[in-house]
Design an enzyme around this catalytic site. Structure first.
Site, PDB file in Angstrom:
ATOM      1  N   TRP A 121      26.938  33.019  38.282  1.00  0.00           N
ATOM      2  CA  TRP A 121      25.806  33.758  38.889  1.00  0.00           C
ATOM      3  C   TRP A 121      24.650  34.659  37.801  1.00  0.00           C
ATOM      4  O   TRP A 121      24.018  35.058  38.275  1.00  0.00           O
ATOM      5  CB  TRP A 121      25.790  34.900  39.811  1.00  0.00           C
ATOM      6  N   GLU A 131      35.132  42.890  40.949  1.00  0.00           N
ATOM      7  CA  GLU A 131      36.097  41.622  40.750  1.00  0.00           C
ATOM      8  C   GLU A 131      37.271  42.863  41.159  1.00  0.00           C
ATOM      9  O   GLU A 131      38.646  41.944  41.295  1.00  0.00           O
ATOM     10  CB  GLU A 131      36.222  40.740  39.922  1.00  0.00           C
ATOM     11  N   LYS A 140      35.838  47.419  38.885  1.00  0.00           N
ATOM     12  CA  LYS A 140      35.808  46.786  37.827  1.00  0.00           C
ATOM     13  C   LYS A 140      34.518  46.668  36.685  1.00  0.00           C
ATOM     14  O   LYS A 140      33.236  46.855  35.789  1.00  0.00           O
ATOM     15  CB  LYS A 140      35.340  45.254  37.539  1.00  0.00           C
ATOM     16  N   GLN A 141      33.228  46.973  38.329  1.00  0.00           N
ATOM     17  CA  GLN A 141      31.360  46.434  37.504  1.00  0.00           C
ATOM     18  C   GLN A 141      30.940  47.407  38.828  1.00  0.00           C
ATOM     19  O   GLN A 141      31.161  47.184  39.982  1.00  0.00           O
ATOM     20  CB  GLN A 141      31.090  45.218  37.395  1.00  0.00           C
TER      21      GLN A 141
HETATM   22  C1  BGC Z   1      32.618  39.399  35.716  1.00  0.00           C
HETATM   23  C2  BGC Z   1      31.108  38.705  36.141  1.00  0.00           C
HETATM   24  C3  BGC Z   1      30.584  37.199  35.745  1.00  0.00           C
HETATM   25  C4  BGC Z   1      31.564  36.523  34.202  1.00  0.00           C
HETATM   26  C5  BGC Z   1      30.933  35.703  33.716  1.00  0.00           C
HETATM   27  C6  BGC Z   1      33.435  37.965  34.714  1.00  0.00           C
HETATM   28  O1  BGC Z   1      34.119  39.081  33.963  1.00  0.00           O
HETATM   29  O2  BGC Z   1      33.416  39.849  36.321  1.00  0.00           O
HETATM   30  O3  BGC Z   1      30.298  38.751  36.927  1.00  0.00           O
HETATM   31  O4  BGC Z   1      30.389  36.757  36.147  1.00  0.00           O
HETATM   32  O5  BGC Z   1      32.400  37.533  34.256  1.00  0.00           O
HETATM   33  O6  BGC Z   1      30.126  36.512  32.675  1.00  0.00           O
END
Ligand code: BGC
Length: 756
Positions: A336, A476, A576-577
């Site tokens: 995404w 996540e 996490k984010q």
């Molecule tokens: C993040 C995702 C992201 C992916 C690739 C992961 O660590 O949680 O949101 O799409 O990295 O950058």
């Protein structure tokens, strides 16, 4: 010519070889080459990648972006001594990537273990105007008496992706005692790669060719006088193809003919042409800032450089990998990240590239439909990770627990479904910024309807209320939850926009309309509390919170997982984010300033920022809430992920999304650009140490030049445009320049013609 920054590597350090190989990588969207040194180091990972060249090798593997045969390596012997900066003494060092013309240069003086000094200069670039072209020059000057110099370089097909070989060598050949060519094929026979190279020394030498153990090499040896600069020039042409219409030999011959044409022109002429292409690019894409801190401009130039180098604008069958074309992290897969973090830059500078990125999804609709169907849903469920097709490429398992030997399942492919709505969000942004009805009629509406149909079938009826169960939101660290606010709101928006645009384009589908209306009326949208905080999901607010400061101090390293299992993390208020904050960012017309500030205040202390996609988004939301100092701190922290001091932060490639967020942080954060009700809004508020900010946006038919200086904004538009500035809408005529002061500072003045 613009006065662009240069990214420099202050010193040679074996510890940061791979970091600099990533951040100084050269590319043109067609290919990317890591900035490895010509000489080998055990820790150094070389890498050259072609957008869209993926291959799956072996059982239980997913496709990965193929690491191609190396063309940059040069083995240098000086008086019989192997040149390496790990031996002898480095007396002088300079290395920089010049963003203006795209050239990576290194210049050093080295004393051999026998005590003789040599000057070594190297230059290279990946051409922006001839996509398959790479050129390099490597010079040696003996400084303490005559010396015997020998160079070996060629096409080295011993490269692997961490030990995985993807290519078979079909043939290697030397033509006209001068041109080398290697023809390779992926092991599944789907793709041919042809690498043609010429090596020319500017001084007479003894030379010969060898082909052994997957290495085709050219060797030159000569005696050079003290002070005599000897330069090796290497020109390389790299092509690939998936369709096999032409005989392989005829395809290879074409590559050779192109190489000969380029070799005749030589390095300097080729560089000049590429530099012109970069110059044109910078004219429309550069964001210029006048700041007390020169690092700010460097950061912005770095971002636009990589956004260009990583994006396959030439080929709608490819999209952008999570590490661009700079490394093998995430196996070169597309997430995404593309639609949410990278597409905005293209949309507002070169909308046709945004269109091409959306067409990549449209061309892969069949795979997405199939994934939805396989799981019992309608419409299109786009893969969480994809490569060159619509197939799901998320690895089934992540890291292994070496004590138990058990592997951890990756749940994203099963439940991180918000990507569906993220793609729809990007389609709508594209429509709003371009009003490209041709795209909407053919691809845009299909994407919106298929994604909307997915959500309609994905919802669960709970006593008359529709809910979305068992998902993973952007955070996540919280898996398999019900009614993740981000997913529910974005799904609602997806269905709403599909319906609205179908109506706009007079597309009749009664069954869809009825289902969509029911969905919109009944989908549960988690509501805010008195302060404006939205619960992240059904269970989040009931979970315990812990003090995260020590994990936040090591953001990006996922150190929390050393102390707690994933299952334990799942049961605490640990992000996490950005998740709800991400939602606030994406749907600015849904949440007011107070609600955004409340969510920022609640969720930020609970967010570790273990993903590179996090801080920058917090920064944009903080800027929209009027907290510019905090926004700037987040912006710098986001940029520091790759540009900061950590020598290993991006060994396996830059963080592409974070690079896009640097641009967005300034344009959408400090300049306050938002699309509200389909219209363009700006609310600039610069960090205190920025005196000026200047950039251009493409909005529908107009190119809008924007200059923010203190509390005043000067706009110039190439075509009639409506822009809402600090809440007041201004209608500019074609070629009109207008200066507007922040309301309490003064009034607007209009003049014709001048450039901003
Ligand atoms: C993040 C995702 C992201 C992916 C690739 C992961 O660590 O949680 O949101 O799409 O990295 O950058």
């Amino acid at each position: 010519m613009l006065n662009l920054s240069r990214l420099s590597e202050p010193t040679f350090s074996p510890h940061s070889l791979n970091k600099y190989a990533s951040i100084m990588a050269c590319g043109n969207g067609y290919m990317g080459i890591r900035a490895s040194h010509e000489e080998d180091y055990t820790q150094q990972t070389r890498g050259m990648y072609l957008a869209g060249v993926y291959h799956r090798a072996g059982r239980n593997e997913t496709k990965e972006l193929v690491n191609l045969p190396d063309v940059l390596g040069i083995e240098l012997q000086l008086d019989g001594e192997h040149f390496s900066l790990l031996a002898g003494e480095l007396l002088c060092w300079e290395r920089e990537l010049a963003f203006s013309n795209g050239e990576l240069r290194r210049s050093l003086v080295w004393r051999s273990t026998r005590g003789k000094r040599f000057r070594i200069d190297s230059r290279r670039f990946v051409s922006l105007d001839q996509l398959p072209l790479v050129a390099l020059q490597f010079s040696v000057t003996p400084l303490d008496g005559a010396a015997r110099i020998s160079f070996s370089t060629g096409i080295d097909a011993t490269q692997t992706n961490s030990g995985r070989q993807h290519l078979d060598e079909t043939s290697v050949q030397v033509f006209d005692q001068h041109f080398m060519q290697g023809v390779y094929e992926t092991q599944d026979r789907s793709t041919d790669v042809v690498i043609s190279a010429s090596c020319q020394l500017d001084t007479p030498s003894e030379n010969c060719f060898t082909a052994k153990n997957r290495r085709l090499n050219c060797h030159h040896a000569l005696e050079a006088e003290e002070g005599q600069k000897v330069t090796l020039e290497k020109i390389v042409w790299i092509t690939h193809r998936h369709d096999k219409e032409l005989e392989q030999s005829a395809f290879a011959q074409k590559g050779l003919a192109e190489l000969k044409r380029c070799a005749e022109q030589g390095y300097d002429a080729l560089l000049e042409q590429s530099a012109l292409a970069w110059d044109t690019h910078w004219q429309t894409s550069r964001v210029s800032v006048q700041s007390d801190d020169p690092q700010d401009q460097l950061t912005l130039d770095y971002s636009v450089w990589h956004l260009t180098a990583m994006t396959p604008a030439h080929n709608e069958r490819c999209s952008i990998a999570a590490k661009g074309l700079t490394g093998e992290g995430y196996k070169g897969h597309v997430f995404w990240d593309t639609e949410i973090f990278l597409l905005p830059f293209h949309l507002f500078t070169r909308p046709q590239t945004a269109r091409s990125l959306l067409r990549y999804r449209w061309l892969n609709l069949a795979g997405a439909r199939e994934k939805a169907q396989r799981n019992g849903w309608a419409g299109a469920l786009f893969p969480w990770e994809s490569a060159d097709s619509g197939q799901e490429e998320t690895p089934e398992y992540a890291a292994i627990n070496i004590r138990t030997g058990l592997r951890q399942k990756v749940a994203s492919a099963l439940a991180e479904h918000h990507i569906v709505a993220d793609i729809a969000w990007a389609v709508v942004a594209y429509w709003q910024a371009t009003r490209d009805s041709d795209f909407m009629r053919s691809e845009g509406l299909a994407l919106l309807m298929e994604t909307a149909s997915f959500w309609i079938s994905r919802a669960t009826d709970v006593n008359g209320r529709l809910e979305i169960h068992d998902v993973i939101g952007p955070d996540e660290y919280t898996e398999h939850v019900n009614n993740n606010a981000f997913s529910n709101y974005m799904a609602w928006q997806n269905v709403h926009d599909a319906l609205a645009l179908m109506e706009h384009f007079n597309r009749q589908d009664d069954a869809f309309t009825e289902a969509a209306q029911k969905f919109l009326a009944r989908l549960w949208l988690p509501s805010t509390d008195a302060q404006g905080v939205i619960p992240q999901d059904d269970t989040f607010m009931a979970k315990p919170a812990i003090d995260l400061r020590r994990y936040k101090a090591q953001a990006g390293k996922q150190t929390i997982l050393l102390d707690y299992s994933r299952a334990e993390v799942n049961e605490m208020q640990i992000l996490k984010q950005a998740d709800v904050v991400m939602l606030n960012y994406l749907l600015p017309d849904k949440f007011d300033r107070k609600q955004c500030a409340a969510n920022l205040a609640f969720y930020e202390p609970r967010t570790i920022h273990d993903s590179s996609l996090s801080q920058s988004i917090h920064g944009i939301v903080a800027a929209r809430c009027g907290d510019t100092p905090r926004a700037y701190a987040f912006w710098r922290a986001g940029a520091a992920i790759d540009l900061g001091d950590d020598p290993h932060s991006c060994d396996d490639g830059i963080h592409a999304a974070a690079t896009g967020a640097i641009w967005s942080g300034v344009v959408q954060g400090f300049a306050g650009m938002q699309i509200i009700d389909g219209e363009l809004h700006l609310t600039p508020q610069l960090p205190a140490h920025w005196q000026r900010l200047q950039f251009s946006l493409q909005w529908r038919a107009a190119r809008l030049d924007i200059l923010v200086k203190g509390a005043s904004v000067t706009l110039r538009s190439s075509a009639p445009i409506a822009v809402t500035l600090w809440g007041e809408t201004h209608h500019l005529l074609a070629n009109e320049t207008r200066t507007v002061d922040l309301p309490e500072f003064g009034t607007a003045t209009t003049e014709g013609g001048n450039n901003v």
